[in-house]
Every structure is written in C-alpha cells, then in structure tokens.
Write an enzyme that holds these catalytic residues in place. Structure first.
Site, PDB file in Angstrom:
ATOM      1  N   TYR A   1       0.865  -1.187   0.000  1.00 44.58           N
ATOM      2  CA  TYR A   1       0.000   0.000   0.000  1.00 44.58           C
ATOM      3  C   TYR A   1       0.902   1.239   0.000  1.00 44.58           C
ATOM      4  O   TYR A   1       0.902   2.054   0.895  1.00 44.58           O
ATOM      5  CB  TYR A   1      -0.911  -0.031   1.245  1.00 44.58           C
ATOM      6  CG  TYR A   1      -2.043   0.979   1.204  1.00 44.58           C
ATOM      7  CD1 TYR A   1      -3.161   0.749   0.404  1.00 44.58           C
ATOM      8  CD2 TYR A   1      -1.994   2.155   1.959  1.00 44.58           C
ATOM      9  CE1 TYR A   1      -4.196   1.674   0.358  1.00 44.58           C
ATOM     10  CE2 TYR A   1      -3.031   3.079   1.913  1.00 44.58           C
ATOM     11  CZ  TYR A   1      -4.125   2.824   1.118  1.00 44.58           C
ATOM     12  OH  TYR A   1      -5.158   3.739   1.066  1.00 44.58           O
ATOM     13  N   GLY A   2       1.725   1.314  -1.047  1.00 47.19           N
ATOM     14  CA  GLY A   2       2.630   2.458  -1.174  1.00 47.19           C
ATOM     15  C   GLY A   2       2.164   3.354  -2.304  1.00 47.19           C
ATOM     16  O   GLY A   2       0.956   3.531  -2.512  1.00 47.19           O
TER      17      GLY A   2
ATOM     18  N   SER B   1       3.418  -4.366   9.284  1.00 50.46           N
ATOM     19  CA  SER B   1       3.681  -3.353   8.264  1.00 50.46           C
ATOM     20  C   SER B   1       3.149  -1.996   8.710  1.00 50.46           C
ATOM     21  O   SER B   1       2.057  -1.893   9.264  1.00 50.46           O
ATOM     22  CB  SER B   1       2.995  -3.764   6.955  1.00 50.46           C
ATOM     23  OG  SER B   1       2.896  -2.634   6.111  1.00 50.46           O
TER      24      SER B   1
ATOM     25  N   SER C   1       2.132   0.128   6.833  1.00 50.82           N
ATOM     26  CA  SER C   1       1.041   0.532   5.934  1.00 50.82           C
ATOM     27  C   SER C   1      -0.326   0.029   6.399  1.00 50.82           C
ATOM     28  O   SER C   1      -1.342   0.475   5.875  1.00 50.82           O
ATOM     29  CB  SER C   1       1.291  -0.005   4.528  1.00 50.82           C
ATOM     30  OG  SER C   1       2.511   0.438   4.025  1.00 50.82           O
TER      31      SER C   1
ATOM     32  N   ASP D   1      10.162  -3.347  -6.173  1.00 48.75           N
ATOM     33  CA  ASP D   1      10.599  -4.404  -7.095  1.00 48.75           C
ATOM     34  C   ASP D   1      11.585  -5.364  -6.438  1.00 48.75           C
ATOM     35  O   ASP D   1      11.546  -6.571  -6.677  1.00 48.75           O
ATOM     36  CB  ASP D   1      11.299  -3.765  -8.314  1.00 48.75           C
ATOM     37  CG  ASP D   1      10.319  -2.974  -9.144  1.00 48.75           C
ATOM     38  OD1 ASP D   1       9.284  -3.536  -9.534  1.00 48.75           O
ATOM     39  OD2 ASP D   1      10.582  -1.781  -9.397  1.00 48.75           O
TER      40      ASP D   1
ATOM     41  N   HIS E   1       5.210  -3.111 -13.312  1.00 50.21           N
ATOM     42  CA  HIS E   1       6.523  -2.873 -13.935  1.00 50.21           C
ATOM     43  C   HIS E   1       7.066  -4.246 -14.339  1.00 50.21           C
ATOM     44  O   HIS E   1       6.852  -5.228 -13.630  1.00 50.21           O
ATOM     45  CB  HIS E   1       7.432  -2.185 -12.910  1.00 50.21           C
ATOM     46  CG  HIS E   1       8.816  -1.865 -13.398  1.00 50.21           C
ATOM     47  ND1 HIS E   1       9.094  -1.452 -14.678  1.00 50.21           N
ATOM     48  CD2 HIS E   1      10.008  -1.888 -12.747  1.00 50.21           C
ATOM     49  CE1 HIS E   1      10.401  -1.239 -14.793  1.00 50.21           C
ATOM     50  NE2 HIS E   1      10.966  -1.501 -13.636  1.00 50.21           N
TER      51      HIS E   1
ATOM     52  N   GLU F   1      13.828   6.803 -16.453  1.00 51.05           N
ATOM     53  CA  GLU F   1      13.974   7.338 -15.095  1.00 51.05           C
ATOM     54  C   GLU F   1      15.424   7.649 -14.757  1.00 51.05           C
ATOM     55  O   GLU F   1      15.718   8.599 -14.045  1.00 51.05           O
ATOM     56  CB  GLU F   1      13.290   6.432 -14.051  1.00 51.05           C
ATOM     57  CG  GLU F   1      13.878   5.057 -13.875  1.00 51.05           C
ATOM     58  CD  GLU F   1      12.873   4.044 -13.312  1.00 51.05           C
ATOM     59  OE1 GLU F   1      11.665   4.301 -13.341  1.00 51.05           O
ATOM     60  OE2 GLU F   1      13.315   2.974 -12.842  1.00 51.05           O
TER      61      GLU F   1
ATOM     62  N   GLU G   1      15.455  29.695  -9.457  1.00 48.09           N
ATOM     63  CA  GLU G   1      15.850  29.607 -10.861  1.00 48.09           C
ATOM     64  C   GLU G   1      15.972  28.157 -11.333  1.00 48.09           C
ATOM     65  O   GLU G   1      15.502  27.810 -12.412  1.00 48.09           O
ATOM     66  CB  GLU G   1      17.203  30.330 -11.027  1.00 48.09           C
ATOM     67  CG  GLU G   1      17.577  30.639 -12.436  1.00 48.09           C
ATOM     68  CD  GLU G   1      16.523  31.452 -13.189  1.00 48.09           C
ATOM     69  OE1 GLU G   1      16.083  32.474 -12.655  1.00 48.09           O
ATOM     70  OE2 GLU G   1      16.137  31.032 -14.299  1.00 48.09           O
TER      71      GLU G   1
HETATM   72  P1  NAP Z   1       6.472   1.407  -2.729  1.00 43.15           P
HETATM   73  O1  NAP Z   1       5.675   2.653  -2.618  1.00 43.15           O
HETATM   74  O2  NAP Z   1       7.913   1.489  -2.352  1.00 43.15           O
HETATM   75  O3  NAP Z   1       5.781   0.207  -1.896  1.00 43.15           O
HETATM   76  C1  NAP Z   1       5.725   0.295  -0.548  1.00 43.15           C
HETATM   77  C2  NAP Z   1       4.678  -0.668  -0.039  1.00 43.15           C
HETATM   78  O4  NAP Z   1       5.131  -2.008  -0.136  1.00 43.15           O
HETATM   79  C3  NAP Z   1       4.394  -0.371   1.396  1.00 43.15           C
HETATM   80  O5  NAP Z   1       3.024  -0.592   1.668  1.00 43.15           O
HETATM   81  C4  NAP Z   1       5.264  -1.398   2.084  1.00 43.15           C
HETATM   82  O6  NAP Z   1       4.840  -1.692   3.398  1.00 43.15           O
HETATM   83  C5  NAP Z   1       5.056  -2.573   1.177  1.00 43.15           C
HETATM   84  N1  NAP Z   1       6.044  -3.603   1.389  1.00 43.15           N
HETATM   85  C6  NAP Z   1       7.381  -3.446   1.531  1.00 43.15           C
HETATM   86  N2  NAP Z   1       7.946  -4.635   1.774  1.00 43.15           N
HETATM   87  C7  NAP Z   1       6.937  -5.550   1.785  1.00 43.15           C
HETATM   88  C8  NAP Z   1       6.876  -6.960   2.000  1.00 43.15           C
HETATM   89  N3  NAP Z   1       7.986  -7.661   2.231  1.00 43.15           N
HETATM   90  N4  NAP Z   1       5.659  -7.540   1.943  1.00 43.15           N
HETATM   91  C9  NAP Z   1       4.549  -6.833   1.702  1.00 43.15           C
HETATM   92  N5  NAP Z   1       4.536  -5.508   1.499  1.00 43.15           N
HETATM   93  C10 NAP Z   1       5.722  -4.882   1.549  1.00 43.15           C
HETATM   94  O7  NAP Z   1       6.359   0.761  -4.183  1.00 43.15           O
HETATM   95  P2  NAP Z   1       5.991   1.511  -5.530  1.00 43.15           P
HETATM   96  O8  NAP Z   1       7.021   2.553  -5.815  1.00 43.15           O
HETATM   97  O9  NAP Z   1       4.564   1.851  -5.523  1.00 43.15           O
HETATM   98  O10 NAP Z   1       6.249   0.338  -6.567  1.00 43.15           O
HETATM   99  C11 NAP Z   1       5.360  -0.754  -6.688  1.00 43.15           C
HETATM  100  C12 NAP Z   1       5.485  -1.321  -8.092  1.00 43.15           C
HETATM  101  O11 NAP Z   1       5.000  -0.345  -9.021  1.00 43.15           O
HETATM  102  C13 NAP Z   1       6.918  -1.612  -8.529  1.00 43.15           C
HETATM  103  O12 NAP Z   1       6.884  -2.742  -9.369  1.00 43.15           O
HETATM  104  C14 NAP Z   1       7.321  -0.374  -9.308  1.00 43.15           C
HETATM  105  O13 NAP Z   1       8.326  -0.581 -10.279  1.00 43.15           O
HETATM  106  C15 NAP Z   1       5.988  -0.071 -10.005  1.00 43.15           C
HETATM  107  N6  NAP Z   1       5.859   1.319 -10.426  1.00 43.15           N
HETATM  108  C16 NAP Z   1       6.005   2.302  -9.495  1.00 43.15           C
HETATM  109  C17 NAP Z   1       5.803   3.629  -9.850  1.00 43.15           C
HETATM  110  C18 NAP Z   1       5.831   4.700  -8.794  1.00 43.15           C
HETATM  111  O14 NAP Z   1       5.249   5.722  -9.039  1.00 43.15           O
HETATM  112  N7  NAP Z   1       6.405   4.543  -7.639  1.00 43.15           N
HETATM  113  C19 NAP Z   1       5.490   3.948 -11.199  1.00 43.15           C
HETATM  114  C20 NAP Z   1       5.307   2.911 -12.123  1.00 43.15           C
HETATM  115  C21 NAP Z   1       5.493   1.594 -11.715  1.00 43.15           C
HETATM  116  P3  NAP Z   1       5.556  -1.000   4.688  1.00 43.15           P
HETATM  117  O15 NAP Z   1       4.784   0.226   4.971  1.00 43.15           O
HETATM  118  O16 NAP Z   1       5.423  -2.033   5.734  1.00 43.15           O
HETATM  119  O17 NAP Z   1       6.981  -0.750   4.296  1.00 43.15           O
HETATM  120 MG    MG Z   2       9.035   4.796 -14.555  1.00 43.09          MG
END
Ligand code: NAP
Ligand code: MG
Length: 339
Positions: free
Chosen positions: A24-25, A51, A53, A83, A108, A195, A227
């Site tokens: 839930y990020g 967690s 979250s 990831d 992704h 990126e 700037e």
């Molecule tokens: P993120 O925000 O870093 O994800 C964090 C979430 O994952 C938190 O809820 C965290 O819980 C949970 N988590 C961490 N370790 C875990 C575990 N072992 N088991 C279960 N949950 C766990 O991730 P994100 O950036 O959204 O990326 C998610 C996917 O989307 C990736 O594949 C990424 O490449 C893709 N993506 C991301 C973006 C972006 O905008 N960020 C854009 C396009 C694609 P805690 O609170 O407990 O740490």
């Molecule tokens: Mg990207």
C-alpha cells in the site's frame, strides 16, 4: 502500436472478482482506491505482519489480509511492493499457494523480464504499468482523467488475460488516456532508461549542478533555488501541455536563443555516449544485477546516497522557501501519513 481506451474494455469482467493489491505504497494505494471507486466490489490489501502501511490502508477503509491468504483466495493479485523484494515474496508466499487460474499482475516488468520471478504455468500474468508516479495515478483519476499506462501479457492461461488486463486498466483510469500495448521487455528497458537518464537521474543532477554553480559563484541560494528548481515545474507544465514548441512559444526570444545555443553544450556528444552506455547496462541486465546485489547486503550505498542528498543545501533552503508558499502544500500529492 495499438492504444486501447475505455470503449475497448469490458469493466464488468473484473467487477465481481476478488482483487488484492500487495503493498500500500505509491502505486498500491492508487490502484486500490481507483479500482474501488470504479466499482470493483472486493478490493483487499495484502501486507506483511507489522507493516507500517496496515493502519494507512485500514483508515482508507480497506480490508487488510496476509499475503498467504491473498495468494490462496484472490482472482487478481497485483504486486505493488518495491521491485527488489518481489522475487523473494513470490518464492516464499505466492508460488506454492496462488489460486490456479488466477492472474498475477505487475506494474513494472522488471521481475519477469530479468527472470527474478518465474511464474507458475497455470495462471495468467499481465502488466499494467502506469507512466507516472502512483500519487498522480490517484490524483488524475480523482480529476476525471487518468495516467496513460502500458499493457502487456506474459502468460495467457485463461485465454482472457488481455481482456482482464484491459478491464483492470480501465478501473485504474488508464483507459481514459490510453493503454499502449507493449512487451515486458520494452516496458522495463525504456522505463529504467527514462527514469535514470531523463526523468529522475538526469533532471535531479541537472537541477543540483545548476544550483551549485550559481551558489559557488556567490549568488544567493534562494535565487538559485527559484531559478533551477522551482521554475522547472512552470516550464514542464508548458511542455506537458503542448510539447517543446509550445514551451518555446511562451518563453522570451532571449530564453529561446539561449536554449538552442547552450542546451547542446550541456547535453553534448559525451553525454549522449554515456546515455548509450547506460542503455546497454540496462539491456544486458548489469544494472539490475548490481541493484539486486546492493539489496542482498541491505542497501548500504543506496541508503547513504539517500541520506546525503536529503541534507544538501538545496533541500534545506527549499523547505524554508516552500514554507513561505503555503498554497503549494495544499492538496499535496504525497502525504506520507496516508499514502
Ligand atoms: P512502494 O511505494 O515502495 O511500496 C511500498 C509498499 O510495499 C508499502 O506498503 C510497504 O509496506 C510494502 N512492502 C514493503 N515490503 C513488503 C513486503 N515484504 N511484503 C509486503 N509488502 C511490503 O512501491 P511503488 O514505488 O509503488 O512500486 C510498486 C510497483 O509499481 C513496482 O513494481 C514499481 O516498479 C511499479 N511502479 C512504481 C511507480 C511509482 O510511481 N512509484 C510507477 C510505475 C510503476 P511497509 O509500509 O510495511 O513498508
Ligand atoms: Mg518509470
């Protein structure tokens, strides 16, 4: 290249399915909220025990379950955790228990493309990869729009994987702006390149270097901040709205002339050569191997770089200046207490 819109999707396909978002990020909260608002009846969040979250997802009204339970019971399981942990998560909590005939979904292509996850054969595997940060996936949806997304099928066991993916993307809001059909490889390699070279690495280094050059030459840090950082958004808004020519139409002729003559001195042949090297490191898998090795040893360099850059004077002065512009902080895209 094929682009699909809401009219091409049958959202009803997933309305009654049990959809679970793992994590839930940034992406997780946006997928869950958008799918729920679009009318998916059962949207769950799966998180590990303890967690941080859990409370965020519960306060937003979601049912939070364990990853093992999610794996057994979900029709669609979207992996929206970082990831670098997905490989182990899949191996230990998903591979043996995942419901046969269900769909494993990605935002992704990295884990599939580099072979970090080898999914079971009796499931569908699809990707809906939004071309924007998760917080924007949510905010655009709430405005009635959507973030364009890439759609791809890696495994089509059910014969309906593409229709399911289209319905998922439509629920996410991506069908409002377009779902572009691609492969896991193309999504992954272009995403990493974009990126690193342009959106994140290229841009932040450009901003910081410009800021440091002005400050080192004796100009006020406040001036350098406005700037080199603050104004980026104003320029990017024009680029976003109408491309490069639209931006150049709005700036002065002096700025436009400087753009043509100096831009090429900053992004020169050397820079372009380096871009090609970065692309080969991505294509050969070197970048991902290095990153996974860094994660195996608990990310010491990653954390050190993150901490060091947080303390940079551009961040300190930026906070002070933004506090003087309270409207910027209203309706913030990122609220770390909630998402
Ligand atoms: P993120 O925000 O870093 O994800 C964090 C979430 O994952 C938190 O809820 C965290 O819980 C949970 N988590 C961490 N370790 C875990 C575990 N072992 N088991 C279960 N949950 C766990 O991730 P994100 O950036 O959204 O990326 C998610 C996917 O989307 C990736 O594949 C990424 O490449 C893709 N993506 C991301 C973006 C972006 O905008 N960020 C854009 C396009 C694609 P805690 O609170 O407990 O740490
Ligand atoms: Mg990207």
């Amino acid at each position: 290249m094929k682009v699909y819109y809401d009219k091409d999707a049958d959202f009803n396909i997933i309305k009654d399915k049990i959809v679970t978002i793992v994590g839930y990020g940034s992406q997780g909260h946006a997928h869950a909220a958008n799918l729920k608002d679009s009318g998916v009846k059962s949207v769950n969040i799966a998180l590990k025990e303890n967690s941080l979250s859990i409370s965020k997802a519960k306060s937003a009204g979601f049912n939070v379950i364990s990853i093992d339970e999610a794996s057994k019971n979900s029709d669609i399981l979207m992996l929206a955790t970082p990831d670098e942990i997905q490989g182990k998560l899949y191996k230990h909590h998903i591979h043996n228990t995942l419901k046969s005939g269900s769909a494993l979904a990605f935002a992704h292509g990295l884990n599939i493309h580099y072979g970090l996850i080898e999914p079971r054969e009796d499931i569908d595997v699809f990707m809906i990869a939004p071309k924007g940060p998760g917080h924007t996936v949510r905010s655009e949806y709430q405005k009635g729009g959507g973030v364009p997304s890439l759609i791809s099928i890696y495994q089509n066991k059910s014969g309906n994987a593409f229709e399911i993916a289209l319905a998922y993307g439509s629920g996410l809001g991506a069908g409002r702006s377009g779902m572009i059909e691609t492969t896991f490889r193309e999504e992954c390699e272009t995403d990493l390149f974009g990126e690193q070279v342009v959106l994140c690495g290229g841009l932040t280094e450009l901003i910081t270097a410009g800021y440091e050059t002005l400050v080192d030459a004796g100009y006020a840090p406040e001036m350098a901040y406005f700037e080199c950082l603050h104004e980026v958004k104003l320029i990017v808004d024009l680029l976003y709205e109408g491309g490069i020519a639209n931006m150049r139409y709005s700036i002065s002729n002096t700025a436009e002339y400087g753009d043509y003559v100096s831009g090429k001195r900053i992004i020169n042949q050397e820079t372009r050569k380096e871009m090609k090297k970065i692309l080969s490191d991505i294509q050969s898998g070197k970048f991902t191997r290095d990153w996974m090795m860094e994660c195996e040893v608990n990310q010491p360099h990653f954390k050190a770089m993150r901490n060091k850059s947080k303390k940079h004077s551009i961040e300190v002065i930026g906070k002070k200046l933004r506090d003087m512009m309270p409207w910027i902080g209203k309706n913030k895209l990122v609220d770390t207490k909630k998402n």
